[in-house]
Write a protein that holds these residues in place. Structure first.
Motif, PDB file in Angstrom:
ATOM      1  N   ALA A 143      -3.592   1.788  14.466  1.00 11.61           N
ATOM      2  CA  ALA A 143      -2.887   2.131  15.703  1.00 11.61           C
ATOM      3  C   ALA A 143      -2.628   0.886  16.542  1.00 11.61           C
ATOM      4  N   GLN A 144      -3.564  -0.042  16.536  1.00  5.96           N
ATOM      5  CA  GLN A 144      -3.406  -1.287  17.294  1.00  5.96           C
ATOM      6  C   GLN A 144      -2.142  -2.024  16.853  1.00  5.96           C
ATOM      7  N   ARG A 145      -1.856  -1.984  15.554  1.00  6.39           N
ATOM      8  CA  ARG A 145      -0.648  -2.624  15.055  1.00  6.39           C
ATOM      9  C   ARG A 145       0.613  -1.877  15.481  1.00  6.39           C
ATOM     10  N   CYS A 146       0.511  -0.560  15.540  1.00 10.43           N
ATOM     11  CA  CYS A 146       1.650   0.225  16.039  1.00 10.43           C
ATOM     12  C   CYS A 146       1.904  -0.084  17.511  1.00 10.43           C
ATOM     13  N   PHE A 147       0.837  -0.168  18.296  1.00 10.23           N
ATOM     14  CA  PHE A 147       0.979  -0.499  19.716  1.00 10.23           C
ATOM     15  C   PHE A 147       1.559  -1.903  19.908  1.00 10.23           C
ATOM     16  N   ALA A 148       1.264  -2.809  18.949  1.00 12.33           N
ATOM     17  CA  ALA A 148       1.667  -4.211  19.089  1.00 12.33           C
ATOM     18  C   ALA A 148       3.068  -4.494  18.556  1.00 12.33           C
ATOM     19  N   ALA A 149       3.684  -3.519  17.898  1.00 12.49           N
ATOM     20  CA  ALA A 149       5.002  -3.743  17.302  1.00 12.49           C
ATOM     21  C   ALA A 149       6.065  -3.941  18.365  1.00 12.49           C
ATOM     22  N   ARG A 150       7.090  -4.706  18.009  1.00 12.90           N
ATOM     23  CA  ARG A 150       8.149  -4.993  18.961  1.00 12.90           C
ATOM     24  C   ARG A 150       8.950  -3.734  19.313  1.00 12.90           C
ATOM     25  N   SER A 151       9.052  -2.790  18.367  1.00  9.09           N
ATOM     26  CA  SER A 151       9.776  -1.547  18.640  1.00  9.09           C
ATOM     27  C   SER A 151       9.236  -0.447  17.738  1.00  9.09           C
ATOM     28  N   PRO A 152       9.366   0.834  18.137  1.00  8.58           N
ATOM     29  CA  PRO A 152       8.927   1.942  17.284  1.00  8.58           C
ATOM     30  C   PRO A 152       9.631   1.963  15.933  1.00  8.58           C
ATOM     31  N   ARG A 153      10.900   1.583  15.893  1.00  9.30           N
ATOM     32  CA  ARG A 153      11.654   1.594  14.632  1.00  9.30           C
ATOM     33  C   ARG A 153      11.031   0.632  13.614  1.00  9.30           C
ATOM     34  N   ILE A 154      10.557  -0.504  14.083  1.00  6.60           N
ATOM     35  CA  ILE A 154       9.930  -1.476  13.186  1.00  6.60           C
ATOM     36  C   ILE A 154       8.674  -0.876  12.554  1.00  6.60           C
ATOM     37  N   VAL A 155       7.929  -0.084  13.308  1.00  2.07           N
ATOM     38  CA  VAL A 155       6.723   0.555  12.787  1.00  2.07           C
ATOM     39  C   VAL A 155       7.066   1.444  11.597  1.00  2.07           C
ATOM     40  N   SER A 156       8.093   2.271  11.734  1.00  2.00           N
ATOM     41  CA  SER A 156       8.477   3.192  10.665  1.00  2.00           C
ATOM     42  C   SER A 156       8.893   2.445   9.406  1.00  2.00           C
ATOM     43  N   ARG A 157       9.709   1.414   9.551  1.00  2.00           N
ATOM     44  CA  ARG A 157      10.171   0.650   8.392  1.00  2.00           C
ATOM     45  C   ARG A 157       9.014  -0.075   7.711  1.00  2.00           C
ATOM     46  N   ALA A 158       8.166  -0.716   8.495  1.00  2.00           N
ATOM     47  CA  ALA A 158       7.057  -1.468   7.917  1.00  2.00           C
ATOM     48  C   ALA A 158       6.076  -0.545   7.209  1.00  2.00           C
ATOM     49  N   ALA A 159       5.810   0.626   7.790  1.00  2.00           N
ATOM     50  CA  ALA A 159       4.871   1.570   7.180  1.00  2.00           C
ATOM     51  C   ALA A 159       5.404   2.096   5.844  1.00  2.00           C
ATOM     52  N   ALA A 160       6.698   2.359   5.772  1.00  2.00           N
ATOM     53  CA  ALA A 160       7.294   2.857   4.527  1.00  2.00           C
ATOM     54  C   ALA A 160       7.163   1.832   3.398  1.00  2.00           C
ATOM     55  N   TYR A 161       7.478   0.592   3.689  1.00  2.00           N
ATOM     56  CA  TYR A 161       7.358  -0.448   2.669  1.00  2.00           C
ATOM     57  C   TYR A 161       5.887  -0.737   2.336  1.00  2.00           C
ATOM     58  N   ALA A 162       5.011  -0.593   3.317  1.00  3.59           N
ATOM     59  CA  ALA A 162       3.581  -0.816   3.073  1.00  3.59           C
ATOM     60  C   ALA A 162       3.021   0.212   2.104  1.00  3.59           C
ATOM     61  N   ALA A 163       3.514   1.451   2.162  1.00  8.85           N
ATOM     62  CA  ALA A 163       3.076   2.489   1.229  1.00  8.85           C
ATOM     63  C   ALA A 163       3.379   2.080  -0.208  1.00  8.85           C
ATOM     64  N   LEU A 164       4.590   1.579  -0.420  1.00  7.57           N
ATOM     65  CA  LEU A 164       4.987   1.148  -1.763  1.00  7.57           C
ATOM     66  C   LEU A 164       4.159  -0.040  -2.235  1.00  7.57           C
ATOM     67  N   CYS A 165       3.994  -1.030  -1.383  1.00  4.05           N
ATOM     68  CA  CYS A 165       3.216  -2.223  -1.748  1.00  4.05           C
ATOM     69  C   CYS A 165       1.780  -1.859  -2.090  1.00  4.05           C
ATOM     70  N   THR A 166       1.194  -0.972  -1.307  1.00  2.21           N
ATOM     71  CA  THR A 166      -0.213  -0.625  -1.502  1.00  2.21           C
ATOM     72  C   THR A 166      -0.459   0.050  -2.838  1.00  2.21           C
ATOM     73  N   ILE A 167       0.360   1.028  -3.197  1.00  3.10           N
ATOM     74  CA  ILE A 167       0.121   1.734  -4.461  1.00  3.10           C
ATOM     75  C   ILE A 167       0.364   0.826  -5.653  1.00  3.10           C
ATOM     76  N   VAL A 168       1.358  -0.060  -5.574  1.00  2.00           N
ATOM     77  CA  VAL A 168       1.635  -0.978  -6.683  1.00  2.00           C
ATOM     78  C   VAL A 168       0.478  -1.956  -6.871  1.00  2.00           C
ATOM     79  N   VAL A 169       0.009  -2.554  -5.776  1.00  2.00           N
ATOM     80  CA  VAL A 169      -1.079  -3.532  -5.871  1.00  2.00           C
ATOM     81  C   VAL A 169      -2.370  -2.866  -6.338  1.00  2.00           C
TER      82      VAL A 169
END
Length: 458
Positions: free
Chosen positions: A246-272
Motif C-alpha cells: 500500500a505504501q507504494r500505491c500511496f507513493a505513486a505519481r498517479s493512480p493510473r500508474i499503480v494499475s499498469r505497474a501492478a498488471a505487469y508485476a503479476a506477469l513478471c512474478t509468475i514467470v520468475v
C-alpha cells in the motif's frame, strides 16, 4: 557437474552490488526534507520504478528459497503460492490500487481514522500490521542465513556484518532509497535467474518434458491439500492490507500508474517464480539429497552448473531476499513513525528519528532471526491474523467515503476470534481461511445491519 562455488566470484560480485546499493542509498538521501519524502518518496514514483519495486517486494525468500523447498516435496502445486501474489497484483491492477492511491494517507492503518473516524482502531490495526510485517522481515533474515549455510558460509561475524550494511543503506534515504535499490536488485536477480535456467536447460542431460510432467506425479510428490488455500488465499488477500505494498500505491505519481505497474508485476512474478519451483522439482527427480539447513535451490544450481555461475546465482538469491527485506523494514518503520503520536515525530527532527527507528527495527529482526522454521509456513502464519482482522474493513473502506466504526470493530474482533478458534478446532469440509474470512464478513454485516436498523427507526 560440480558441487563447488567460486568464492572469489561470489564475494567480488556481492561486494560490487553492495557498493552500488550504498551509492544509491546515499544519492537518494540528498533530497529527504520531511516524512513524506522519507516514507512516500515525495509521491513521485513513476511506472518503471514502481513495477520494479512491486516485483522486488514480493519475490523474496519465500518465493525463491521457500518455494523451491516446498516444490521438492509437493511438486507443481506449489505454484499456487506465487499465483496468490500474482492474483493480488491483478486485484490492485483492476481498481484496488487506484482507490488506495487516491487516499491522502501514508499507511493502511490511517484508513481506519480517515474512513471510520477511529484513532484507537488505527493504532490497533497498525500494531497488528507491525507484528505481521516484522515476522515476514524476520523470515527474510532466516532465508539469508539458510542461503549462507548452503554455501558453507555459516560465519556469524560475516552474517551480522552483511546485515549491518543492508540496514545502513536502507536507513539512508527511506522509500526513495528502497525504490532505487529495488531496481538494481530486481534487474540483477531476474537476469541471473533467467540465465541460470537457460544454462541448465541447455547443458542438462535430463528431459525437460519429463520434469514438467513428473512434477504432478503422486508417486514422487506429496499433495498436501491442507496447504493449498493458505498458499493461494493468504498472499492474495494480504496484498490489500499489506503496508509495504500500500505504501507504494500511496507513493505513486498517479493512480493510473499503480494499475499498469501492478498488471505487469503479476506477469513478471509468475514467470520468475516458475524457476525456483522448477529447480525444486528437478532436484527431487534427480535424487539429490538435501542436507539439513541447506537450500534446495542452491544445491540444484551447484550440482548442474559450474562454480562461477553458482556464485553469481547465489548473489542473485541473496538480492531477492534483500529486496523484500528492505521494503519490509521501511514499511514497519512507517507504521511506527506515523500511526502513533510520538512527540519526537512532530518536530523538525522527525526524519532523523524515523531513521533511528528504522535502524532499531533492522537490528531487532536480525537478533530474532535465530528462530528456525519453514520459511513459507512462517510467512503464511504472519499473513493470517492480519488478513482475518483487517481485510474486510479495509476493503469496505475503499468503497465507502465514510464508514461506521462499529462495523470495522466487529469485523476486526470476529476475524480475530475465528483465528483463535481455528487454532483448536479443525474443519474437514471448509478451509480455515475461508471460515475465518466468512466470520469477519458476518461481523461486519451484523454491525452494518444494526446501524441501518437504528437509522430507519429514528
Amino acid at each position: 557437474m560440480n558441487n563447488n562455488m567460486n568464492t572469489t566470484v561470489f564475494i567480488g560480485t556481492l561486494a560490487l552490488l553492495q557498493l552500488i546499493c550504498l551509492w544509491a542509498g546515499r544519492r537518494a538521501s540528498k533530497n529527504i526534507h520531511n516524512k513524506e519524502d522519507y516514507f512516500l518518496a515525495g509521491k513521485e514514483v513513476r511506472f518503471f520504478p514502481l513495477l520494479m519495486t512491486f516485483v522486488a517486494t514480493q519475490i523474496g525468500g519465500g518465493l525463491v528459497l521457500g518455494a523451491a523447498e516446498e516444490a521438492y516435496q509437493f511438486g507443481w502445486t506449489v505454484l499456487l503460492y506465487p499465483l496468490g501474489a500474482c492474483l493480488g497484483f491483478l486485484m490492485l491492477a483492476m481498481g484496488v490500487g487506484k482507490r488506495l492511491a487516491r487516499f491522502p494517507v501514508s499507511t493502511v492503518a490511517q484508513l481506519f481514522e480517515t474512513v471510520y473516524q477511529s484513532p484507537l482502531l488505527k493504532k490497533v490495526a497498525s500494531g497488528l500490521s507491525i507484528i505481521s510485517l516484522f515476522m515476514i522481515l524476520m523470515a527474510q533474515v532466516i532465508a539469508s542465513h539458510k542461503f549462507m549455510v548452503s554455501l558453507g558460509m555459516d560465519n556469524t561475524i560475516l552474517f551480522l556484518g552483511f546485515w549491518g550494511i543492508v540496514i545502513v543503506y536502507t536507513v539512508m534515504g527511506g522509500l526513495k532509497a528502497v525504490v532505487s535499490i529495488d531496481i538494481i536488485q530486481a534487474l540483477f536477480f531476474i537476469a541471473v535467474f533467467g540465465f541460470g535456467f537457460g544454462y541448465i536447460i541447455y547443458t542438462g542431460t535430463f528431459n525437460i518434458s519429463d520434469v514438467v510432467s513428473g512434477g504432478w506425479s503422486s508417486q514422487v510428490f506429496d499433495f498436501n491439500t491442507s496447504k493449498l488455500s493458505g498458499w493461494l488465499l493468504m498472499p492474495l488477500l494480504f496484498m490489500v492490507v499489506e503496508q509495504d505494498m500500500a505504501q507504494r500505491c500511496f507513493a505513486a505519481r498517479s493512480p493510473r500508474i499503480v494499475s499498469r505497474a501492478a498488471a505487469y508485476a503479476a506477469l513478471c512474478t509468475i514467470v520468475v517464480c516458475m524457476i525456483p519451483v522448477f529447480f525444486g522439482i528437478l532436484g527431487k527427480q534427480l535424487g539429490l539429497e538435501v542436507t539439513q539447513g541447506s537450500s534446495v535451490f542452491m544445491d540444484v544450481v551447484q550440482t548442474l552448473t559450474n562454480p562461477a555461475i553458482a556464485a553469481v546465482v547465489g548473489c542473485a538469491v541473496l538480492m531477492a531476499v534483500l529486496s523484500t527485506a528492505i521494503s519490509l523494514l521501511n514499511a514497519v518503520s512507517s507504521n511506527l513513525s506515523q500511526d502513533f503520536d510520538f512527540d519526537a515525530m512532530k518536530g523538525e527532527g522527525s526524519v532523523q528519528v524515523s531513521k533511528q527507528i528504522t535502524a532499531g527495527i533492522g537490528l531487532l529482526a536480525v537478533a530474532g532471526s535465530y528462530y528456525s522454521g519453514q520459511i513459507v509456513d512462517l510467512l503464511i502464519q504472519s499473513y493470517e491474523l492480519s488478513v482475518y482482522c483487517l481485510f474486510v474493513p479495509v476493503l469496505a473502506a475503499l468503497f465507502k467515503e465514510r464508514g461506521n466504526a462499529s462495523s470495522a470493530w466487529f469485523a476486526f474482533i470476529f476475524g480475530g476470534a475465528a483465528f483463535i478458534f481455528t487454532r483448536f478446532i479443525t474443519f474437514e469440509m471448509l478451509p480455515k481461511e475461508v471460515f475465518c474470512l466468512a466470520v469477519s464478513f458476518v461481523g461486519f454485516g451484523i454491525a452494518e445491519s444494526r446501524v441501518r436498523f437504528a437509522s430507519s427507526t429514528s
